[in-house]
Design a protein around this motif. Sequence first.
Motif, PDB file in Angstrom:
ATOM      1  N   LEU A 136       0.829  -1.197   0.000  1.00  0.00           N
ATOM      2  CA  LEU A 136       0.000   0.000   0.000  1.00  0.00           C
ATOM      3  C   LEU A 136       0.869   1.255   0.000  1.00  0.00           C
ATOM      4  O   LEU A 136       0.608   2.218  -0.744  1.00  0.00           O
ATOM      5  CB  LEU A 136      -0.922  -0.012   1.216  1.00  0.00           C
ATOM      6  N   ALA A 137       1.927   1.236   0.818  1.00  0.00           N
ATOM      7  CA  ALA A 137       2.845   2.379   0.864  1.00  0.00           C
ATOM      8  C   ALA A 137       3.581   2.540  -0.464  1.00  0.00           C
ATOM      9  O   ALA A 137       3.779   3.661  -0.951  1.00  0.00           O
ATOM     10  CB  ALA A 137       3.839   2.205   2.005  1.00  0.00           C
ATOM     11  N   LEU A 138       3.972   1.426  -1.066  1.00  0.00           N
ATOM     12  CA  LEU A 138       4.634   1.485  -2.371  1.00  0.00           C
ATOM     13  C   LEU A 138       3.706   2.045  -3.440  1.00  0.00           C
ATOM     14  O   LEU A 138       4.138   2.790  -4.324  1.00  0.00           O
ATOM     15  CB  LEU A 138       5.120   0.090  -2.780  1.00  0.00           C
ATOM     16  N   SER A 139       2.428   1.677  -3.366  1.00  0.00           N
ATOM     17  CA  SER A 139       1.450   2.207  -4.304  1.00  0.00           C
ATOM     18  C   SER A 139       1.385   3.730  -4.203  1.00  0.00           C
ATOM     19  O   SER A 139       1.349   4.440  -5.229  1.00  0.00           O
ATOM     20  CB  SER A 139       0.070   1.607  -4.026  1.00  0.00           C
ATOM     21  N   ALA A 140       1.373   4.236  -2.984  1.00  0.00           N
ATOM     22  CA  ALA A 140       1.339   5.688  -2.783  1.00  0.00           C
ATOM     23  C   ALA A 140       2.615   6.326  -3.320  1.00  0.00           C
ATOM     24  O   ALA A 140       2.567   7.377  -3.975  1.00  0.00           O
ATOM     25  CB  ALA A 140       1.164   5.997  -1.298  1.00  0.00           C
ATOM     26  N   PHE A 141       3.765   5.694  -3.061  1.00  0.00           N
ATOM     27  CA  PHE A 141       5.043   6.223  -3.556  1.00  0.00           C
ATOM     28  C   PHE A 141       5.054   6.294  -5.079  1.00  0.00           C
ATOM     29  O   PHE A 141       5.440   7.314  -5.668  1.00  0.00           O
ATOM     30  CB  PHE A 141       6.186   5.345  -3.052  1.00  0.00           C
ATOM     31  N   VAL A 142       4.625   5.218  -5.722  1.00  0.00           N
ATOM     32  CA  VAL A 142       4.565   5.183  -7.186  1.00  0.00           C
ATOM     33  C   VAL A 142       3.650   6.294  -7.706  1.00  0.00           C
ATOM     34  O   VAL A 142       3.982   6.997  -8.671  1.00  0.00           O
ATOM     35  CB  VAL A 142       4.078   3.805  -7.674  1.00  0.00           C
ATOM     36  N   THR A 143       2.519   6.456  -7.063  1.00  0.00           N
ATOM     37  CA  THR A 143       1.568   7.489  -7.476  1.00  0.00           C
ATOM     38  C   THR A 143       2.164   8.887  -7.368  1.00  0.00           C
ATOM     39  O   THR A 143       2.097   9.688  -8.314  1.00  0.00           O
ATOM     40  CB  THR A 143       0.286   7.413  -6.621  1.00  0.00           C
ATOM     41  N   PHE A 144       2.765   9.192  -6.227  1.00  0.00           N
ATOM     42  CA  PHE A 144       3.308  10.529  -6.004  1.00  0.00           C
ATOM     43  C   PHE A 144       4.472  10.835  -6.954  1.00  0.00           C
ATOM     44  O   PHE A 144       4.586  11.959  -7.459  1.00  0.00           O
ATOM     45  CB  PHE A 144       3.761  10.683  -4.547  1.00  0.00           C
ATOM     46  N   VAL A 145       5.328   9.843  -7.188  1.00  0.00           N
ATOM     47  CA  VAL A 145       6.456  10.064  -8.105  1.00  0.00           C
ATOM     48  C   VAL A 145       5.955  10.259  -9.530  1.00  0.00           C
ATOM     49  O   VAL A 145       6.423  11.140 -10.254  1.00  0.00           O
ATOM     50  CB  VAL A 145       7.456   8.889  -8.043  1.00  0.00           C
ATOM     51  N   THR A 146       4.993   9.439  -9.936  1.00  0.00           N
ATOM     52  CA  THR A 146       4.446   9.555 -11.291  1.00  0.00           C
ATOM     53  C   THR A 146       3.799  10.924 -11.506  1.00  0.00           C
ATOM     54  O   THR A 146       4.000  11.562 -12.545  1.00  0.00           O
ATOM     55  CB  THR A 146       3.414   8.443 -11.556  1.00  0.00           C
ATOM     56  N   VAL A 147       3.044  11.378 -10.518  1.00  0.00           N
ATOM     57  CA  VAL A 147       2.421  12.707 -10.612  1.00  0.00           C
ATOM     58  C   VAL A 147       3.493  13.787 -10.720  1.00  0.00           C
ATOM     59  O   VAL A 147       3.380  14.733 -11.520  1.00  0.00           O
ATOM     60  CB  VAL A 147       1.512  12.970  -9.398  1.00  0.00           C
ATOM     61  N   ALA A 148       4.562  13.656  -9.931  1.00  0.00           N
ATOM     62  CA  ALA A 148       5.647  14.645  -9.980  1.00  0.00           C
ATOM     63  C   ALA A 148       6.323  14.659 -11.342  1.00  0.00           C
ATOM     64  O   ALA A 148       6.632  15.730 -11.884  1.00  0.00           O
ATOM     65  CB  ALA A 148       6.671  14.347  -8.886  1.00  0.00           C
ATOM     66  N   LEU A 149       6.551  13.486 -11.903  1.00  0.00           N
ATOM     67  CA  LEU A 149       7.178  13.410 -13.229  1.00  0.00           C
ATOM     68  C   LEU A 149       6.291  14.058 -14.288  1.00  0.00           C
ATOM     69  O   LEU A 149       6.786  14.722 -15.207  1.00  0.00           O
ATOM     70  CB  LEU A 149       7.463  11.950 -13.592  1.00  0.00           C
ATOM     71  N   ILE A 150       4.983  13.845 -14.155  1.00  0.00           N
ATOM     72  CA  ILE A 150       4.047  14.465 -15.100  1.00  0.00           C
ATOM     73  C   ILE A 150       4.080  15.988 -14.955  1.00  0.00           C
ATOM     74  O   ILE A 150       4.138  16.727 -15.949  1.00  0.00           O
ATOM     75  CB  ILE A 150       2.615  13.936 -14.861  1.00  0.00           C
ATOM     76  N   GLN A 151       4.061  16.468 -13.721  1.00  0.00           N
ATOM     77  CA  GLN A 151       4.068  17.907 -13.479  1.00  0.00           C
ATOM     78  C   GLN A 151       5.361  18.566 -13.940  1.00  0.00           C
ATOM     79  O   GLN A 151       5.358  19.732 -14.355  1.00  0.00           O
ATOM     80  CB  GLN A 151       3.832  18.190 -11.993  1.00  0.00           C
ATOM     81  N   MET A 152       6.460  17.828 -13.892  1.00  0.00           N
ATOM     82  CA  MET A 152       7.749  18.370 -14.324  1.00  0.00           C
ATOM     83  C   MET A 152       7.989  18.156 -15.820  1.00  0.00           C
ATOM     84  O   MET A 152       9.061  18.450 -16.331  1.00  0.00           O
ATOM     85  CB  MET A 152       8.873  17.749 -13.489  1.00  0.00           C
ATOM     86  N   ARG A 153       6.971  17.593 -16.499  1.00  0.00           N
ATOM     87  CA  ARG A 153       6.989  17.428 -17.954  1.00  0.00           C
ATOM     88  C   ARG A 153       8.124  16.534 -18.453  1.00  0.00           C
ATOM     89  O   ARG A 153       8.723  16.785 -19.501  1.00  0.00           O
ATOM     90  CB  ARG A 153       7.061  18.803 -18.646  1.00  0.00           C
ATOM     91  N   VAL A 154       8.420  15.485 -17.681  1.00  0.00           N
ATOM     92  CA  VAL A 154       9.422  14.509 -18.133  1.00  0.00           C
ATOM     93  C   VAL A 154       8.799  13.119 -18.274  1.00  0.00           C
ATOM     94  O   VAL A 154       9.504  12.146 -18.545  1.00  0.00           O
ATOM     95  CB  VAL A 154      10.630  14.447 -17.163  1.00  0.00           C
ATOM     96  N   ALA A 155       7.497  13.022 -18.084  1.00  0.00           N
ATOM     97  CA  ALA A 155       6.808  11.731 -18.170  1.00  0.00           C
ATOM     98  C   ALA A 155       6.358  11.470 -19.603  1.00  0.00           C
ATOM     99  O   ALA A 155       5.877  12.366 -20.293  1.00  0.00           O
ATOM    100  CB  ALA A 155       5.603  11.710 -17.240  1.00  0.00           C
ATOM    101  N   SER A 156       6.536  10.232 -20.034  1.00  0.00           N
ATOM    102  CA  SER A 156       6.030   9.804 -21.334  1.00  0.00           C
ATOM    103  C   SER A 156       4.672   9.136 -21.136  1.00  0.00           C
ATOM    104  O   SER A 156       4.204   8.963 -20.001  1.00  0.00           O
ATOM    105  CB  SER A 156       6.999   8.806 -21.970  1.00  0.00           C
ATOM    106  N   ARG A 157       4.054   8.748 -22.231  1.00  0.00           N
ATOM    107  CA  ARG A 157       2.788   8.022 -22.126  1.00  0.00           C
ATOM    108  C   ARG A 157       2.983   6.716 -21.359  1.00  0.00           C
ATOM    109  O   ARG A 157       2.145   6.323 -20.555  1.00  0.00           O
ATOM    110  CB  ARG A 157       2.245   7.735 -23.523  1.00  0.00           C
TER     111      ARG A 157
END
Length: 213
Positions: A136-157
């Motif tokens: 559950l904690a890992l799920s939250a970590f993955v979510t927060f990092v993914t959101v940060a990558l999207i916000q910083m415009r370095v995330a791909s599809r």
Amino acid sequence: HTTRRFIAFSAGVYLAAWVIGLFVSPAAPSTTASAEAIHRHFVANHDSALLQSYLVHGVAGIALAAFVITSWRTLQTSDGSRRRPILAAGIGAALLSLIQVAIAQGLFVHVAGGGEAVTTAALFDAINYVDSAKLLALSAFVTFVTVALIQMRVASRMTKILGRATAVLLPVGGATFIVPNPLLTAALYASLPALLVWVAHSAPKISRAADSR
């Protein structure tokens, strides 16, 4: 660049610990196995199962903590306030992983001392319950990092797809330790490769974010 190397190193150690750990010992019994079956497994595979725990919970837990701290420092905003959940979730998962090592150590001491099967099963269940919380904690970590990558415009599809899929599979799979179910167990089996692929994919994205700051 030191940050890039540390991100790659911590992610690499995490992946290696899991990949090697999966092959050093036979798979553990299912959550619905009898106490006697669980006890026989750990008696028959005492040394290899202990090594497996040191790798997938101990070494991987330490590597995860390093990866979390580097990710948090790299992805945080100017005031750091929006990225604190990355640190909280990730370090929480790493600490839970180390707690699993401690419980496993108790289990193997118990087995080596000729302890009763019912206690072996209880300790095994405790490891699995902690695993459920860790996922559950890992799920939250993955979510927060993914959101940060999207916000910083370095995330791909692919970053978005992997992040969402992994964030869902981890807690759903972890639920099988509490409510045994074939579908939940299937999600559990799918969650590990999803997590490892996510780490391998996200590490260079986080490094790219470090370069863009």
